[in-house]
Design a protein around this motif. Sequence first.
Motif, PDB file in Angstrom:
ATOM      1  N   ASP A 165     -31.386 -23.709   3.510  1.00 50.67           N
ATOM      2  CA  ASP A 165     -30.429 -24.240   2.539  1.00 50.67           C
ATOM      3  C   ASP A 165     -29.073 -23.550   2.578  1.00 50.67           C
ATOM      4  O   ASP A 165     -28.065 -24.130   2.162  1.00 50.67           O
ATOM      5  CB  ASP A 165     -30.978 -24.075   1.119  1.00 50.67           C
ATOM      6  CG  ASP A 165     -32.356 -24.665   0.965  1.00 50.67           C
ATOM      7  OD1 ASP A 165     -32.492 -25.885   1.146  1.00 50.67           O
ATOM      8  OD2 ASP A 165     -33.309 -23.909   0.664  1.00 50.67           O
ATOM      9  N   PHE A 166     -29.046 -22.295   3.008  1.00 55.90           N
ATOM     10  CA  PHE A 166     -27.794 -21.531   3.040  1.00 55.90           C
ATOM     11  C   PHE A 166     -27.929 -20.445   4.097  1.00 55.90           C
ATOM     12  O   PHE A 166     -28.997 -20.295   4.708  1.00 55.90           O
ATOM     13  CB  PHE A 166     -27.471 -20.922   1.664  1.00 55.90           C
ATOM     14  CG  PHE A 166     -28.403 -19.829   1.205  1.00 55.90           C
ATOM     15  CD1 PHE A 166     -28.040 -18.489   1.309  1.00 55.90           C
ATOM     16  CD2 PHE A 166     -29.644 -20.121   0.644  1.00 55.90           C
ATOM     17  CE1 PHE A 166     -28.886 -17.478   0.883  1.00 55.90           C
ATOM     18  CE2 PHE A 166     -30.495 -19.125   0.204  1.00 55.90           C
ATOM     19  CZ  PHE A 166     -30.109 -17.781   0.330  1.00 55.90           C
ATOM     20  N   ALA A 167     -26.854 -19.708   4.316  1.00 58.16           N
ATOM     21  CA  ALA A 167     -26.873 -18.658   5.334  1.00 58.16           C
ATOM     22  C   ALA A 167     -26.388 -17.337   4.753  1.00 58.16           C
ATOM     23  O   ALA A 167     -25.482 -17.308   3.920  1.00 58.16           O
ATOM     24  CB  ALA A 167     -26.010 -19.046   6.533  1.00 58.16           C
ATOM     25  N   VAL A 168     -27.013 -16.264   5.211  1.00 55.55           N
ATOM     26  CA  VAL A 168     -26.541 -14.902   4.957  1.00 55.55           C
ATOM     27  C   VAL A 168     -26.142 -14.337   6.307  1.00 55.55           C
ATOM     28  O   VAL A 168     -26.960 -14.293   7.232  1.00 55.55           O
ATOM     29  CB  VAL A 168     -27.636 -14.033   4.307  1.00 55.55           C
ATOM     30  CG1 VAL A 168     -27.119 -12.606   4.093  1.00 55.55           C
ATOM     31  CG2 VAL A 168     -28.102 -14.640   2.988  1.00 55.55           C
ATOM     32  N   THR A 169     -24.895 -13.933   6.446  1.00 56.40           N
ATOM     33  CA  THR A 169     -24.398 -13.467   7.733  1.00 56.40           C
ATOM     34  C   THR A 169     -23.905 -12.031   7.636  1.00 56.40           C
ATOM     35  O   THR A 169     -23.470 -11.579   6.578  1.00 56.40           O
ATOM     36  CB  THR A 169     -23.245 -14.354   8.235  1.00 56.40           C
ATOM     37  OG1 THR A 169     -22.019 -13.967   7.589  1.00 56.40           O
ATOM     38  CG2 THR A 169     -23.528 -15.812   7.964  1.00 56.40           C
ATOM     39  N   GLU A 170     -23.963 -11.349   8.760  1.00 59.67           N
ATOM     40  CA  GLU A 170     -23.396 -10.019   8.866  1.00 59.67           C
ATOM     41  C   GLU A 170     -22.289 -10.050   9.924  1.00 59.67           C
ATOM     42  O   GLU A 170     -22.536 -10.431  11.071  1.00 59.67           O
ATOM     43  CB  GLU A 170     -24.468  -9.001   9.261  1.00 59.67           C
ATOM     44  CG  GLU A 170     -25.493  -8.758   8.154  1.00 59.67           C
ATOM     45  CD  GLU A 170     -26.622  -7.851   8.610  1.00 59.67           C
ATOM     46  OE1 GLU A 170     -26.795  -6.767   8.009  1.00 59.67           O
ATOM     47  OE2 GLU A 170     -27.337  -8.240   9.550  1.00 59.67           O
ATOM     48  N   GLU A 171     -21.091  -9.687   9.485  1.00 61.23           N
ATOM     49  CA  GLU A 171     -19.941  -9.519  10.373  1.00 61.23           C
ATOM     50  C   GLU A 171     -19.524 -10.803  11.087  1.00 61.23           C
ATOM     51  O   GLU A 171     -19.033 -10.758  12.220  1.00 61.23           O
ATOM     52  CB  GLU A 171     -20.224  -8.414  11.393  1.00 61.23           C
ATOM     53  CG  GLU A 171     -20.499  -7.052  10.738  1.00 61.23           C
ATOM     54  CD  GLU A 171     -20.764  -5.963  11.754  1.00 61.23           C
ATOM     55  OE1 GLU A 171     -19.889  -5.102  11.934  1.00 61.23           O
ATOM     56  OE2 GLU A 171     -21.855  -5.990  12.353  1.00 61.23           O
ATOM     57  N   CYS A 172     -19.683 -11.939  10.429  1.00 64.85           N
ATOM     58  CA  CYS A 172     -19.231 -13.161  11.103  1.00 64.85           C
ATOM     59  C   CYS A 172     -17.719 -13.181  11.238  1.00 64.85           C
ATOM     60  O   CYS A 172     -17.185 -13.747  12.197  1.00 64.85           O
ATOM     61  CB  CYS A 172     -19.760 -14.420  10.404  1.00 64.85           C
ATOM     62  SG  CYS A 172     -18.929 -14.919   8.875  1.00 64.85           S
ATOM     63  N   ALA A 173     -16.999 -12.549  10.303  1.00 67.30           N
ATOM     64  CA  ALA A 173     -15.544 -12.489  10.433  1.00 67.30           C
ATOM     65  C   ALA A 173     -15.142 -11.525  11.536  1.00 67.30           C
ATOM     66  O   ALA A 173     -14.213 -11.798  12.306  1.00 67.30           O
ATOM     67  CB  ALA A 173     -14.905 -12.081   9.106  1.00 67.30           C
TER      68      ALA A 173
ATOM     69  N   MET B 150      -9.136 -10.436   6.685  1.00 69.56           N
ATOM     70  CA  MET B 150     -10.326 -11.286   6.784  1.00 69.56           C
ATOM     71  C   MET B 150     -10.423 -12.216   5.586  1.00 69.56           C
ATOM     72  O   MET B 150     -10.738 -13.403   5.721  1.00 69.56           O
ATOM     73  CB  MET B 150     -11.580 -10.415   6.878  1.00 69.56           C
ATOM     74  CG  MET B 150     -11.716  -9.666   8.184  1.00 69.56           C
ATOM     75  SD  MET B 150     -13.225  -8.668   8.199  1.00 69.56           S
ATOM     76  CE  MET B 150     -13.216  -8.082   9.893  1.00 69.56           C
ATOM     77  N   CYS B 151     -10.151 -11.685   4.402  1.00 64.40           N
ATOM     78  CA  CYS B 151     -10.217 -12.513   3.200  1.00 64.40           C
ATOM     79  C   CYS B 151      -9.201 -13.645   3.239  1.00 64.40           C
ATOM     80  O   CYS B 151      -9.459 -14.754   2.760  1.00 64.40           O
ATOM     81  CB  CYS B 151      -9.980 -11.653   1.966  1.00 64.40           C
ATOM     82  SG  CYS B 151     -11.313 -10.499   1.568  1.00 64.40           S
ATOM     83  N   ALA B 152      -8.022 -13.361   3.811  1.00 68.33           N
ATOM     84  CA  ALA B 152      -6.960 -14.367   3.866  1.00 68.33           C
ATOM     85  C   ALA B 152      -7.164 -15.381   4.974  1.00 68.33           C
ATOM     86  O   ALA B 152      -6.503 -16.431   4.986  1.00 68.33           O
ATOM     87  CB  ALA B 152      -5.613 -13.675   4.046  1.00 68.33           C
ATOM     88  N   ASP B 153      -8.068 -15.108   5.890  1.00 76.51           N
ATOM     89  CA  ASP B 153      -8.321 -15.994   7.020  1.00 76.51           C
ATOM     90  C   ASP B 153      -9.041 -17.249   6.528  1.00 76.51           C
ATOM     91  O   ASP B 153     -10.120 -17.166   5.947  1.00 76.51           O
ATOM     92  CB  ASP B 153      -9.189 -15.270   8.047  1.00 76.51           C
ATOM     93  CG  ASP B 153      -9.317 -16.033   9.353  1.00 76.51           C
ATOM     94  OD1 ASP B 153      -9.199 -17.277   9.342  1.00 76.51           O
ATOM     95  OD2 ASP B 153      -9.561 -15.392  10.393  1.00 76.51           O
ATOM     96  N   PRO B 154      -8.473 -18.427   6.723  1.00 77.85           N
ATOM     97  CA  PRO B 154      -9.110 -19.652   6.229  1.00 77.85           C
ATOM     98  C   PRO B 154     -10.465 -19.939   6.867  1.00 77.85           C
ATOM     99  O   PRO B 154     -11.240 -20.733   6.324  1.00 77.85           O
ATOM    100  CB  PRO B 154      -8.101 -20.748   6.565  1.00 77.85           C
ATOM    101  CG  PRO B 154      -7.237 -20.171   7.638  1.00 77.85           C
ATOM    102  CD  PRO B 154      -7.179 -18.706   7.381  1.00 77.85           C
TER     103      PRO B 154
END
Length: 265
Positions: free
Chosen positions: A193-201, A233-237
Amino acid sequence: MLLALSGCAGPMTPDTDAPDSGASWSTPPAGGIPDYQLGGAYDPASGVTIVGRDRSAEPAPGVYSVCYVNGFQTQPGEFDTWDADLLLQRDGDSVFDPDWPDEALLDTSTPDKRTAIAAQVIPWIEGCADAGFDAVEFDNLDTYTRSDGALALEDNLSLAAALVDAAHRVSLAAGQKNSAEDAAVLHEDAGFDFAVTEECAAYEECAAYTAVYGDAVLDIEYSDELPRSFGEMCADPSSPASMVLRDRDLLTPSAEGYVFETCAG
């Protein structure tokens, strides 16, 4: 009742009744502020609305709580709780994750073994529901990539489908952990249903998750290997709306080296 896991079950839809159970589940709140507390539980900071904790911990009250389950490798300290027949063997020895040498790979290669693994993992999932968690995330879906060909994606998909079905039957949403390259098939064939990712940015692979799960992606970045500032990273769309910066060891606030920062500041 456990069925022989010979193929992948079809996915179920969030917020709809599961067959014969009356169960329903919800995905993490879109754009929610996450914290990841696998290294130890503590009171979430003000504004945090999503918290991930290990299955051995209690859920954080008043927030959307995700229960961590190591579904495809042994949990540290639990090696001896598994039958040797269910651990992947090579030359008479168990195969361990090279990055996590205290975690042995589970052998998902046959229907009988997948059924036996599910029999051990499903009570953990039910325990997450009994404790009051809202969702469960399953780690190490990609063990087949570390098995030197002994395991296949189809093996892990079949087990994953059974674990997702077990989660849905006790009203838990099911989260895919990492495995960007398999996101589409894990969603479509296993029913995540959803994803938990590590370091995708950091690795510029967030789009692989958001293309499948939209806003239902929780990303954890780590402070020791940032290729650019967390603010950038936060500002990256292309970054997920729900993202947190943590220290690699996921320490508690009283420990030296603790890091916690969100895009909300």
